[in-house]
Enzyme design. Structure first.
Site, PDB file in Angstrom:
ATOM      1  N   ALA A   1      -5.474   6.829  -6.040  1.00  0.00           N
ATOM      2  CA  ALA A   1      -5.160   8.051  -5.302  1.00  0.00           C
ATOM      3  C   ALA A   1      -6.419   8.868  -5.036  1.00  0.00           C
ATOM      4  O   ALA A   1      -7.020   8.774  -3.966  1.00  0.00           O
ATOM      5  CB  ALA A   1      -4.133   8.875  -6.080  1.00  0.00           C
ATOM      6  N   SER A   2      -6.845   9.663  -6.034  1.00  0.00           N
ATOM      7  CA  SER A   2      -7.878  10.674  -5.790  1.00  0.00           C
ATOM      8  C   SER A   2      -9.177  10.116  -5.215  1.00  0.00           C
ATOM      9  O   SER A   2      -9.808  10.785  -4.386  1.00  0.00           O
ATOM     10  CB  SER A   2      -8.165  11.460  -7.076  1.00  0.00           C
ATOM     11  OG  SER A   2      -8.396  10.593  -8.155  1.00  0.00           O
TER      12      SER A   2
ATOM     13  N   GLU B   1      -0.820   1.802 -15.399  1.00  0.00           N
ATOM     14  CA  GLU B   1      -1.662   3.002 -15.242  1.00  0.00           C
ATOM     15  C   GLU B   1      -1.621   3.850 -16.514  1.00  0.00           C
ATOM     16  O   GLU B   1      -0.649   4.575 -16.723  1.00  0.00           O
ATOM     17  CB  GLU B   1      -1.124   3.898 -14.117  1.00  0.00           C
ATOM     18  CG  GLU B   1      -1.066   3.281 -12.759  1.00  0.00           C
ATOM     19  CD  GLU B   1      -0.926   4.363 -11.681  1.00  0.00           C
ATOM     20  OE1 GLU B   1      -1.713   4.306 -10.742  1.00  0.00           O
ATOM     21  OE2 GLU B   1      -0.064   5.239 -11.801  1.00  0.00           O
TER      22      GLU B   1
ATOM     23  N   GLY C   1      -8.056   5.986 -12.113  1.00  0.00           N
ATOM     24  CA  GLY C   1      -9.499   6.195 -12.060  1.00  0.00           C
ATOM     25  C   GLY C   1     -10.276   5.214 -11.208  1.00  0.00           C
ATOM     26  O   GLY C   1     -11.509   5.220 -11.216  1.00  0.00           O
TER      27      GLY C   1
ATOM     28  N   LYS D   1       0.152  11.090  -3.299  1.00  0.00           N
ATOM     29  CA  LYS D   1       0.772  12.070  -4.209  1.00  0.00           C
ATOM     30  C   LYS D   1       1.240  13.274  -3.370  1.00  0.00           C
ATOM     31  O   LYS D   1       1.775  13.081  -2.271  1.00  0.00           O
ATOM     32  CB  LYS D   1      -0.204  12.458  -5.327  1.00  0.00           C
ATOM     33  CG  LYS D   1      -0.684  11.219  -6.106  1.00  0.00           C
ATOM     34  CD  LYS D   1      -1.277  11.526  -7.445  1.00  0.00           C
ATOM     35  CE  LYS D   1      -1.578  10.215  -8.182  1.00  0.00           C
ATOM     36  NZ  LYS D   1      -2.041  10.378  -9.537  1.00  0.00           N
TER      37      LYS D   1
ATOM     38  N   ASN E   1      -2.059   6.030  -2.978  1.00  0.00           N
ATOM     39  CA  ASN E   1      -0.977   6.990  -3.226  1.00  0.00           C
ATOM     40  C   ASN E   1      -1.477   8.392  -2.856  1.00  0.00           C
ATOM     41  O   ASN E   1      -2.427   8.893  -3.458  1.00  0.00           O
ATOM     42  CB  ASN E   1      -0.605   6.919  -4.725  1.00  0.00           C
ATOM     43  CG  ASN E   1       0.477   7.902  -5.104  1.00  0.00           C
ATOM     44  OD1 ASN E   1       1.030   8.607  -4.272  1.00  0.00           O
ATOM     45  ND2 ASN E   1       0.774   7.959  -6.398  1.00  0.00           N
TER      46      ASN E   1
ATOM     47  N   HIS F   1       6.608   6.161 -11.219  1.00  0.00           N
ATOM     48  CA  HIS F   1       5.221   6.625 -11.349  1.00  0.00           C
ATOM     49  C   HIS F   1       5.141   7.578 -12.542  1.00  0.00           C
ATOM     50  O   HIS F   1       6.098   8.271 -12.853  1.00  0.00           O
ATOM     51  CB  HIS F   1       4.776   7.336 -10.065  1.00  0.00           C
ATOM     52  CG  HIS F   1       3.296   7.577 -10.063  1.00  0.00           C
ATOM     53  ND1 HIS F   1       2.733   8.662 -10.686  1.00  0.00           N
ATOM     54  CD2 HIS F   1       2.271   6.858  -9.554  1.00  0.00           C
ATOM     55  CE1 HIS F   1       1.420   8.606 -10.555  1.00  0.00           C
ATOM     56  NE2 HIS F   1       1.108   7.512  -9.878  1.00  0.00           N
TER      57      HIS F   1
HETATM   58  O1  G3P Z   1      -0.776   6.202  -8.293  1.00  0.00           O
HETATM   59  C1  G3P Z   1      -2.154   6.194  -8.472  1.00  0.00           C
HETATM   60  C2  G3P Z   1      -2.580   6.978  -9.620  1.00  0.00           C
HETATM   61  O2  G3P Z   1      -1.702   7.590 -10.449  1.00  0.00           O
HETATM   62  C3  G3P Z   1      -3.976   6.891 -10.049  1.00  0.00           C
HETATM   63  O3  G3P Z   1      -4.530   8.084  -9.618  1.00  0.00           O
HETATM   64  O4  G3P Z   1      -6.312   9.556  -8.904  1.00  0.00           O
HETATM   65  O5  G3P Z   1      -6.639   8.098 -10.905  1.00  0.00           O
HETATM   66  O6  G3P Z   1      -6.579   7.077  -8.632  1.00  0.00           O
HETATM   67  P1  G3P Z   1      -6.117   8.193  -9.515  1.00  0.00           P
END
Ligand code: G3P
Length: 222
Positions: free
Chosen positions: A202-203, A141, A181, A11, A9, A93
């Site tokens: 994502a990150s 999540e 995470g 974002k 993602n 989300h």
């Molecule tokens: O959609 C993926 C998300 O909300 C998780 O984000 O940065 O923790 O991988 P992250």
């Protein structure tokens, strides 16, 4: 057990726009092809069409609204997302929360547009409620772990197992993804061992200096 899926993602991170988005999607395609693991990307809306044209990997919208074509200014039409080349869509989300009624309408609209549906949830009860709409995937999540680099696979395995059980008690056809995470191959392996079918992250990839290196690690233990 279904083939594992990894969705990245983007974002609205600065690192996920324009040339940066292109670089991440190119890395995802390369690693997907060399590993055989299905990797999809969920860029911002403006990138859906260019990404779908340019790459063979599945492209997901980050959201659709449960509206029919007509007088609904400012909404995201599932059919338009599909026409732009998207393969699927995220819904609900935690950074784009909807009411239960809106989730149901969005899932119906996405299914009518032949989009793969990934409904995000934050705990076992909401996962069970979302499963009753028969999406393709539920992505569990916990919001407090999103963007922390602390993997839900390790920090809160009970919420994953509880959600898998809750979802499958309602509809065993619905697959579950783990999110929040996730950044390593070990995190992905734990997620799969807990009974889920892949990860939404994502990150860990979008903000990485070398996304291909992170992606290779993510698929390394599958
Ligand atoms: O959609 C993926 C998300 O909300 C998780 O984000 O940065 O923790 O991988 P992250």
């Amino acid at each position: 057990m279904s083939a594992p899926l990894i969705i990245i993602n983007f974002k609205v991170y600065n690192e996920g726009f324009g040339q940066n988005a292109h670089r991440i999607a190119a890395a995802a395609e390369e690693v997907s092809e060399e590993s055989g693991v299905r990797i999809g990307v969920a860029p911002n809306f403006m990138e859906i069409h260019p990404m779908s044209n340019h790459f063979r990997i599945p492209v997901y919208a980050q959201h659709v609204d449960g509206v029919a074509p007509g007088a609904s200014t400012g909404h995201i039409l599932a059919g338009a997302v599909r026409a732009a080349g998207a393969f699927g869509t995220l819904i609900n989300h935690s950074e784009r929360r909807l009411t239960l009624a809106d989730i149901e309408a969005a899932v119906e609209a996405a299914q009518a547009a032949r989009l793969e549906t990934v409904v995000c949830t934050n705990n076992a009860p909401t996962s069970a409620a979302a499963a009753s709409f028969a999406p393709d995937y539920i992505a569990i999540e916990p919001p407090k772990l999103i963007g922390t680099g602390v993997s839900v696979s390790r920090a809160d395995p009970d919420i994953i197992e509880g959600s898998v059980q809750a979802v499958h008690a309602v509809n065993p056809e619905v697959k579950v993804l783990t999110g929040a995470g996730i950044s390593t191959g070990e995190d992905v392996k734990i997620a799969l061992d807990l009974g889920t079918s892949g990860v939404l992250l994502a990150s860990g990839v979008v903000k990485a200096g070398d996304p291909a290196k992170v992606l290779r690690d993510l698929v390394s233990l599958i």
